[in-house]
Design a protein around this motif. Structure first.
Motif, PDB file in Angstrom:
ATOM      1  N   UNK A 483      17.542 -44.220-130.668  1.00  0.00           N
ATOM      2  CA  UNK A 483      16.491 -44.043-131.663  1.00  0.00           C
ATOM      3  C   UNK A 483      15.784 -42.727-131.364  1.00  0.00           C
ATOM      4  N   UNK A 484      15.339 -42.034-132.399  1.00  0.00           N
ATOM      5  CA  UNK A 484      14.680 -40.757-132.219  1.00  0.00           C
ATOM      6  C   UNK A 484      13.784 -40.477-133.424  1.00  0.00           C
ATOM      7  N   UNK A 485      12.932 -39.499-133.269  1.00  0.00           N
ATOM      8  CA  UNK A 485      12.005 -39.129-134.330  1.00  0.00           C
ATOM      9  C   UNK A 485      12.276 -37.701-134.774  1.00  0.00           C
ATOM     10  N   UNK A 486      12.013 -37.436-136.067  1.00  0.00           N
ATOM     11  CA  UNK A 486      12.157 -36.093-136.623  1.00  0.00           C
ATOM     12  C   UNK A 486      10.978 -35.796-137.529  1.00  0.00           C
ATOM     13  N   UNK A 489      12.974 -36.374-143.221  1.00  0.00           N
ATOM     14  CA  UNK A 489      13.727 -37.622-143.400  1.00  0.00           C
ATOM     15  C   UNK A 489      15.218 -37.461-143.145  1.00  0.00           C
ATOM     16  N   UNK A 490      15.681 -36.230-142.986  1.00  0.00           N
ATOM     17  CA  UNK A 490      17.071 -35.991-142.598  1.00  0.00           C
ATOM     18  C   UNK A 490      17.232 -36.357-141.126  1.00  0.00           C
ATOM     19  N   UNK A 547       3.358 -35.416-139.573  1.00  0.00           N
ATOM     20  CA  UNK A 547       4.105 -36.592-140.035  1.00  0.00           C
ATOM     21  C   UNK A 547       5.434 -36.682-139.276  1.00  0.00           C
ATOM     22  N   UNK A 548       5.942 -37.909-139.158  1.00  0.00           N
ATOM     23  CA  UNK A 548       7.220 -38.116-138.476  1.00  0.00           C
ATOM     24  C   UNK A 548       8.027 -39.185-139.207  1.00  0.00           C
ATOM     25  N   UNK A 549       9.348 -39.181-138.939  1.00  0.00           N
ATOM     26  CA  UNK A 549      10.275 -40.233-139.378  1.00  0.00           C
ATOM     27  C   UNK A 549      11.001 -40.731-138.133  1.00  0.00           C
ATOM     28  N   UNK A 605      10.271 -45.312-142.975  1.00  0.00           N
ATOM     29  CA  UNK A 605       9.595 -44.496-143.961  1.00  0.00           C
ATOM     30  C   UNK A 605       8.696 -43.473-143.273  1.00  0.00           C
ATOM     31  N   UNK A 606       8.003 -42.697-144.064  1.00  0.00           N
ATOM     32  CA  UNK A 606       7.129 -41.652-143.552  1.00  0.00           C
ATOM     33  C   UNK A 606       5.916 -42.252-142.835  1.00  0.00           C
ATOM     34  N   UNK A 607       5.680 -41.743-141.588  1.00  0.00           N
ATOM     35  CA  UNK A 607       4.483 -42.142-140.820  1.00  0.00           C
ATOM     36  C   UNK A 607       3.614 -40.901-140.688  1.00  0.00           C
ATOM     37  N   UNK A 608       2.415 -41.013-141.174  1.00  0.00           N
ATOM     38  CA  UNK A 608       1.516 -39.845-141.294  1.00  0.00           C
ATOM     39  C   UNK A 608       0.471 -39.880-140.171  1.00  0.00           C
TER      40      UNK A 608
END
Length: 622
Positions: A483-486, A489-490, A547-549, A605-608
């Motif tokens: 699992x990772x964050x970007x 959303x790509x 923001x992160x995904x 989804x988007x986390x702000x």
């Protein structure tokens, strides 16, 4: 010398016109007259009752001698000539047209001195007047050369005509007759026999045609000459008014029609193949009196039929049908591998099974990127026989469900010891993994789609729940592989930050949470829960984006399989990444797994990031 006819001298032009010649030899005076010259005539004769003719002509020869004394000597010779008898066998021409149902015959030719006196039939002798009274048509046909012919018409239906039926529905008509003739004026009799024969298909047979669509047979019958004077058989049953109501029977003065579902009780199943079953309907039309087959028709079509269905909740449905190659099949006696698992429904031609993948002897295995469940429908030989049953059952249908990434395929193979070839059936379904964000650590309330983007403070925990949904197989386990964050959303975009690496937490900010069975959690191994503290990406002490995904790669594995290396539990082998994980948090670029064996890819989804006066801990990205 002069010649003439009937005592009258002819000049040279008259002779030339008639083709006559007059000449001398050393010893003779010769006159040549063609047979048939108009100066003569023909005469009929009947020696031994056979028709002959002769030609008769009377030439004249006039001879004159003249001497010096001028005394003339002349004489005339009149010499009637009759040719020898010339046989003239009468010509018979059969002009019968069967469809008119009338014998027609021509007899000729005869000279004018021949007259028809009577006709002898198989029932007796009839005069010309008697023939006319029975609607026989007798006619004379005269020709310019003085000859004539005779014609006769006799209806098929008269009793002088013989009838027999050497073939079904075809009548052969025979007419045997003798023309009785006389030669006038002597009234010399003679006769000529004639035999006539004609065949007629008295009954025009019905014509049957048919078509199919995806569900129905459509049968059309065009009546023959007998109309509805027949008995119809649909399959094994007579088409009674009660049966006709089942099949949308309609008729008018010339046609009838039937509409049958392909699974109607009077149809037969020949075989089933990939996604279809071949059904056949037989229609037989019988003559009511003689029970002759007037029409024999069958229509076979392939109809769509799903015999196996696989569902992501672990349910398998299978349909077994009775085919002609196994005539003694009783569908209610079919069972699965576990003989106690019988059809949930059956009738005289099909059996329907519904069972879960962890019951009824169903086996499970993994290969490549498939997870396969298999069972078998069989019909065993009768119990209690004196000999041992063969290894192979009398009827076998193997059912297989192939689960692949985000889809389900099913394959059914069927065979018997008879001429029943293996066939395949393909179905579709879903096996889904999804990820949710919980509102708190209780994992009782989750953010919905309309709640995004979700706002969180820096360092505030994010509680993630990843679940294999709609499956009840306890032998499956969901493993979070990475699992990772970007920032975008790509899921392959950079920069990225690792949260879970090789199924283990990446650092102190990531934590797995235990999952226990309760009213909402039926199979704990199907769910993984973890939390990570909210962070942000920075560069040179500046926030790149607030923001992160979050993305994850999850795998589904077999907990009982020693060969499945991916299913050794969630982080059962600490990797000890140490400072490397800390570096990854600052932007360690990891190559994401592309192998999709048993793998599911999911994203949040988007986390702000919500601005706040709370102390901020930022993640620097190089």
């Amino acid at each position: 010398m002069y010649m003439g006819i009937n005592g009258q001298r002819l000049d040279k032009s008259q002779m030339a016109a008639r083709g006559y010649t007059l000449y001398t030899t050393d010893l003779h005076i010769v006159i040549e007259i063609p047979v048939g010259s108009p100066d003569g005539y023909y005469k009929s004769h009947a020696p031994d009752y056979q028709y002959h003719i002769t030609y008769i002509v009377e030439p004249m020869l006039e001879v004159l001698w003249r001497t010096n004394s001028k005394d003339d000597t002349k004489y005339k010779v009149l010499f009637p000539i009759t040719t020898p008898l010339m046989p003239r066998l009468p010509h018979v021409q059969d002009t019968t047209v069967s469809e008119t149902r009338m014998f027609s015959v021509y007899l000729g030719t005869f000279l004018h001195d021949v007259q028809l006196r009577n006709i002898t039939f198989s029932t007796g002798v009839l005069t010309i007047e008697e023939c006319s009274a029975r609607d026989f048509i007798v006619q004379e046909h005269h020709f310019p050369n003085g000859t004539k012919g005779l014609s006769l018409l006799v209806p098929f239906g008269d009793d002088v005509v013989l009838k027999h039926n050497p073939e079904r529905l075809v009548t052969v008509y025979s007419l045997h007759l003798i023309f009785g003739l006389i030669i006038l004026p002597e009234e010399i009799p003679f006769a000529h026999p004639v035999e006539l024969q004609a065949s007629l298909q008295d009954v025009v047979l019905p014509i049957i045609s048919g078509t199919c669509d995806q569900n129905m047979f459509y049968i059309h019958v065009k009546y023959g000459s007998q109309g509805t004077n027949f008995q119809a058989m649909v399959g094994p049953r007579q088409l009674t008014p009660e049966v006709a109501e089942e099949y949308h029977f309609q008729e008018n003065g010339t046609h009838l029609s039937l509409i049958l579902p392909y699974a109607a009780k009077d149809t037969a199943f020949e075989l089933f193949t990939s996604g279809s079953v071949r059904a056949r309907v037989d229609l037989l039309l019988l003559d009511i009196i003689n029970n002759w087959v007037l029409a024999d028709y069958f229509l076979a079509c392939d109809f769509p039929l799903t015999t196996t269905a696989c569902y992501p909740n672990g349910t398998m449905n299978a349909l077994a049908v009775k085919v002609e190659s196994v005539p003694n099949l009783v569908p209610s006696q079919l069972t699965l591998k576990d003989k106690s698992c019988k059809p949930v429904f059956s009738d005289f031609r099909l059996a329907y099974f519904s069972f879960s993948v962890d019951s009824c002897g169903t086996t499970r295995r993994f290969f490549d990127h498939y997870m396969v469940y298999e069972n078998e429908i069989t019909l065993s030989y009768n119990k209690g026989v004196a000999y041992a049953s063969p290894i192979d059952p009398e009827y076998r249908q193997t059912i297989s469900c192939y689960y692949v990434i985000n889809a389900t395929q099913s394959v059914a193979f069927s065979s018997t010891h008879r001429s029943f070839d293996p066939t395949a059936e393909i179905g579709l379904g879903q096996l889904i993994v999804h990820m949710r964000l919980s509102q708190d650590s209780s994992y009782h309330h989750f953010y919905q789609a309309e709640d995004y983007p979700v706002e969180k403070y820096l360092r505030q925990p994010l509680y993630f729940d990843v679940e294999l949904i709609e499956s009840t197989d306890p032998q499956l386990e969901l493993i979070l592989e990475n699992c990772w964050a970007t920032l975008h959303n790509n899921r392959t975009s950079l920069p990225s930050w690792d949260i879970i690496v090789d199924s283990c937490e990446n650092g102190d900010e990531t934590m797995f949470h235990p999952v226990v069975s309760d009213a909402k959690v039926l199979v704990p191994s199907h769910i993984k829960r973890f939390s990570v503290k909210m962070f942000t990406f920075t560069k040179d002490e500046e926030v790149l984006k607030d923001e992160i995904y979050v993305h994850c790669d999850a795998v589904i594995c077999d907990t009982n399989s020693q060969a499945d290396g991916s299913c050794r539990g969630q982080c059962v082998h600490p990797t000890g990444l140490g400072n490397a994980k800390h570096q990854g948090r600052k932007g360690l670029k990891r190559e994401r797994r592309t192998d999709t064996t048993h793998q599911r890819q999911i994203s949040s989804g988007l986390i702000f990031l919500q601005n706040t006066v709370k102390p901020q801990i930022k993640t620097e990205v190089s």
